[in-house]
Design an enzyme around this catalytic site. Structure first.
Site, PDB file in Angstrom:
ATOM      1  N   ASN A   9       0.665  -1.303   0.085  1.00 43.08           N
ATOM      2  CA  ASN A   9      -0.156  -0.192   0.177  1.00 43.08           C
ATOM      3  C   ASN A   9       1.056   0.914  -0.362  1.00 43.08           C
ATOM      4  O   ASN A   9       1.073   1.537   0.863  1.00 43.08           O
ATOM      5  CB  ASN A   9      -1.122   0.376   1.313  1.00 43.08           C
ATOM      6  CG  ASN A   9      -1.746   1.258   1.722  1.00 43.08           C
ATOM      7  OD1 ASN A   9      -1.637   2.055   1.055  1.00 43.08           O
ATOM      8  ND2 ASN A   9      -2.497   1.516   2.938  1.00 43.08           N
ATOM      9  N   TRP A  10       1.019   2.284  -1.328  1.00 43.45           N
ATOM     10  CA  TRP A  10       1.573   2.648  -1.094  1.00 43.45           C
ATOM     11  C   TRP A  10       1.756   4.274  -0.211  1.00 43.45           C
ATOM     12  O   TRP A  10       2.248   5.313  -0.384  1.00 43.45           O
ATOM     13  CB  TRP A  10       2.412   2.936  -2.992  1.00 43.45           C
ATOM     14  CG  TRP A  10       3.151   2.404  -3.139  1.00 43.45           C
ATOM     15  CD1 TRP A  10       3.654   0.715  -2.935  1.00 43.45           C
ATOM     16  CD2 TRP A  10       3.100   1.840  -4.944  1.00 43.45           C
ATOM     17  NE1 TRP A  10       4.179   0.046  -3.827  1.00 43.45           N
ATOM     18  CE2 TRP A  10       3.927   0.774  -5.122  1.00 43.45           C
ATOM     19  CE3 TRP A  10       3.228   2.850  -6.253  1.00 43.45           C
ATOM     20  CZ2 TRP A  10       4.528   0.523  -6.189  1.00 43.45           C
ATOM     21  CZ3 TRP A  10       4.122   2.351  -7.130  1.00 43.45           C
ATOM     22  CH2 TRP A  10       4.314   1.179  -7.176  1.00 43.45           C
ATOM     23  N   LYS A  11       0.203   3.691  -0.315  1.00 41.72           N
ATOM     24  CA  LYS A  11      -0.563   5.449   0.274  1.00 41.72           C
ATOM     25  C   LYS A  11      -0.424   6.512  -1.148  1.00 41.72           C
ATOM     26  O   LYS A  11      -0.673   6.409  -2.162  1.00 41.72           O
ATOM     27  CB  LYS A  11      -0.093   5.921   1.719  1.00 41.72           C
ATOM     28  CG  LYS A  11       0.231   4.375   2.667  1.00 41.72           C
ATOM     29  CD  LYS A  11      -0.306   3.953   4.264  1.00 41.72           C
ATOM     30  CE  LYS A  11       0.023   3.672   4.370  1.00 41.72           C
ATOM     31  NZ  LYS A  11      -0.302   3.415   6.368  1.00 41.72           N
ATOM     32  N   HIS A  99      -9.420   1.140   5.033  1.00 42.75           N
ATOM     33  CA  HIS A  99      -8.006   1.037   5.793  1.00 42.75           C
ATOM     34  C   HIS A  99      -8.658   2.648   6.618  1.00 42.75           C
ATOM     35  O   HIS A  99      -9.537   3.173   6.737  1.00 42.75           O
ATOM     36  CB  HIS A  99      -6.582   1.757   4.350  1.00 42.75           C
ATOM     37  CG  HIS A  99      -5.697   2.150   4.754  1.00 42.75           C
ATOM     38  ND1 HIS A  99      -5.658   2.942   6.095  1.00 42.75           N
ATOM     39  CD2 HIS A  99      -5.166   0.783   4.919  1.00 42.75           C
ATOM     40  CE1 HIS A  99      -4.694   2.647   6.371  1.00 42.75           C
ATOM     41  NE2 HIS A  99      -3.826   1.076   6.133  1.00 42.75           N
ATOM     42  N   GLU A 171      -5.185  -4.907  10.600  1.00 50.39           N
ATOM     43  CA  GLU A 171      -4.336  -4.521  11.004  1.00 50.39           C
ATOM     44  C   GLU A 171      -4.391  -2.991  12.473  1.00 50.39           C
ATOM     45  O   GLU A 171      -5.946  -2.316  12.535  1.00 50.39           O
ATOM     46  CB  GLU A 171      -4.179  -2.650  10.112  1.00 50.39           C
ATOM     47  CG  GLU A 171      -4.127  -3.428   8.006  1.00 50.39           C
ATOM     48  CD  GLU A 171      -3.821  -2.158   7.337  1.00 50.39           C
ATOM     49  OE1 GLU A 171      -2.410  -2.562   6.368  1.00 50.39           O
ATOM     50  OE2 GLU A 171      -4.545  -1.477   7.170  1.00 50.39           O
ATOM     51  N   GLY A 177       2.348   1.876  10.487  1.00 47.38           N
ATOM     52  CA  GLY A 177       3.522   3.732  10.543  1.00 47.38           C
ATOM     53  C   GLY A 177       3.875   3.731  11.864  1.00 47.38           C
ATOM     54  O   GLY A 177       5.019   5.179  11.750  1.00 47.38           O
ATOM     55  N   SER A 216       3.055  -2.359  10.125  1.00 47.45           N
ATOM     56  CA  SER A 216       4.894  -2.413  10.085  1.00 47.45           C
ATOM     57  C   SER A 216       5.406  -4.075  10.386  1.00 47.45           C
ATOM     58  O   SER A 216       6.327  -4.249  10.512  1.00 47.45           O
ATOM     59  CB  SER A 216       5.283  -1.826  11.362  1.00 47.45           C
ATOM     60  OG  SER A 216       5.143  -0.785  12.385  1.00 47.45           O
ATOM     61  N   GLY A 237       2.841  -0.913   3.377  1.00 50.75           N
ATOM     62  CA  GLY A 237       2.638  -0.036   3.929  1.00 50.75           C
ATOM     63  C   GLY A 237       4.307   0.650   3.856  1.00 50.75           C
ATOM     64  O   GLY A 237       4.873   0.779   2.722  1.00 50.75           O
ATOM     65  N   GLY A 238       4.840   1.185   4.568  1.00 49.02           N
ATOM     66  CA  GLY A 238       6.213   1.990   4.791  1.00 49.02           C
ATOM     67  C   GLY A 238       7.186   0.937   3.856  1.00 49.02           C
ATOM     68  O   GLY A 238       7.859   1.204   2.241  1.00 49.02           O
TER      69      GLY A 238
END
Ligand code: PGA
Length: 254
Positions: A9-11, A99, A171, A177, A216, A237-238
């Site tokens: 998920n590149w946001k 999300h 999540e 994050g 994370s 994500g990150g």
């Protein structure tokens, strides 16, 4: 048997040119055997979907394309929104719905998430339905109650056949994050709980539903998470923003 799925998920990161590079770099680091073992999905911002689609199709890559959000109408006077039909036309196969950032920052309720999930299925795509508790809820011993309510409400009205092919991402909000991952035991227990909730409403279809953990996830913790019976993959994500790091997450067994 459930095939594992790892979604990045590149946001709100990457323009369309960067997205092309990221998809290409990721593809260089993955082998055909990796795609046999894991469904690899990337979810760029809307503005990069067309570019990512073009690279994937031109180079015949095994990477699947996901979107981060969607509206539920087919078309019409909904300024700024993107419809399921538009995404489907771009060869998008997966759409993240609900999300926690959408829920917390943009006021999406379980009802909205449910409407979106149904619209995604109706358009022939797979929703990745996100659920998860806040830190306060976990501290108060309410994590299961919260997640149970979210999951039941979010997948209501979906037929059993479709439930078997949807994806649910557990999540915990405090782990997103923050660098604080849920322990593999806690994450595994919550993913088992999510599957039980689905089983309560949809019976055996729940055995086919893929349940992901997100929050994370990184190359150091992914193997421990994936070892859990009811964790079928990750929503990342990150760690999905660097192709080397994301490839290491995808190849969690190496
Ligand atoms: P994170 O994000 O991996 O950066 O914690 C996960 C997510 O928001 O889906």
């Amino acid at each position: 048997m459930r095939k594992n799925l790892i979604a990045g998920n590149w946001k709100m990161n990457t323009n369309h040119l960067e997205a092309i590079q990221m998809v290409q770099k990721l593809s260089y680091r993955l082998d055909p055997a990796d795609y046999e073992r894991v469904d690899v999905v990337v979810c760029p911002p809307f503005t990069a979907l067309r570019s990512a689609q073009t690279v994937i199709e031109t180079d015949h890559l095994g990477i699947k394309l996901g979107a981060q959000n969607v509206d539920w109408h087919d078309n019409g006077a909904f300024t700024g929104e993107i419809s399921p039909l538009m995404l489907h036309k771009l060869s998008v196969s997966h759409v993240i719905v609900g999300h926690s950032e959408r829920r917390q920052l943009f006021g999406e309720t379980d009802e909205v998430v449910n409407t979106k999930a149904n619209a995604v299925i109706a358009a022939g795509m797979t929703p990745i339905v996100c659920v998860g508790e806040t830190e306060d809820e976990r501290d108060a011993g309410e994590a299961e109650a919260r997640v149970g309510t979210q999951i039941r409400a979010s997948i209501e009205g979906i037929d059993s056949e479709s439930v078997a092919s949807i994806v649910v991402a557990y999540e915990p909000i405090w782990a997103i994050g923050t660098g604080r991952t849920a322990s593999a035991d806690d994450a595994g227990a919550m993913c088992s709980f999510v599957r039980e909730q689905i089983r309560d409403s949809f019976g055996d279809a729940a055995e086919s539903t893929r349940v992901l953990y997100g929050g994370s996830v990184n190359p150091g913790n992914v193997a421990g998470l994936m070892a859990k019976q009811d964790i079928d993959g990750g929503l990342v994500g990150g760690a999905s923003l660097d192709p080397d790091t994301f490839a290491s997450v995808v190849r969690y067994w190496v």
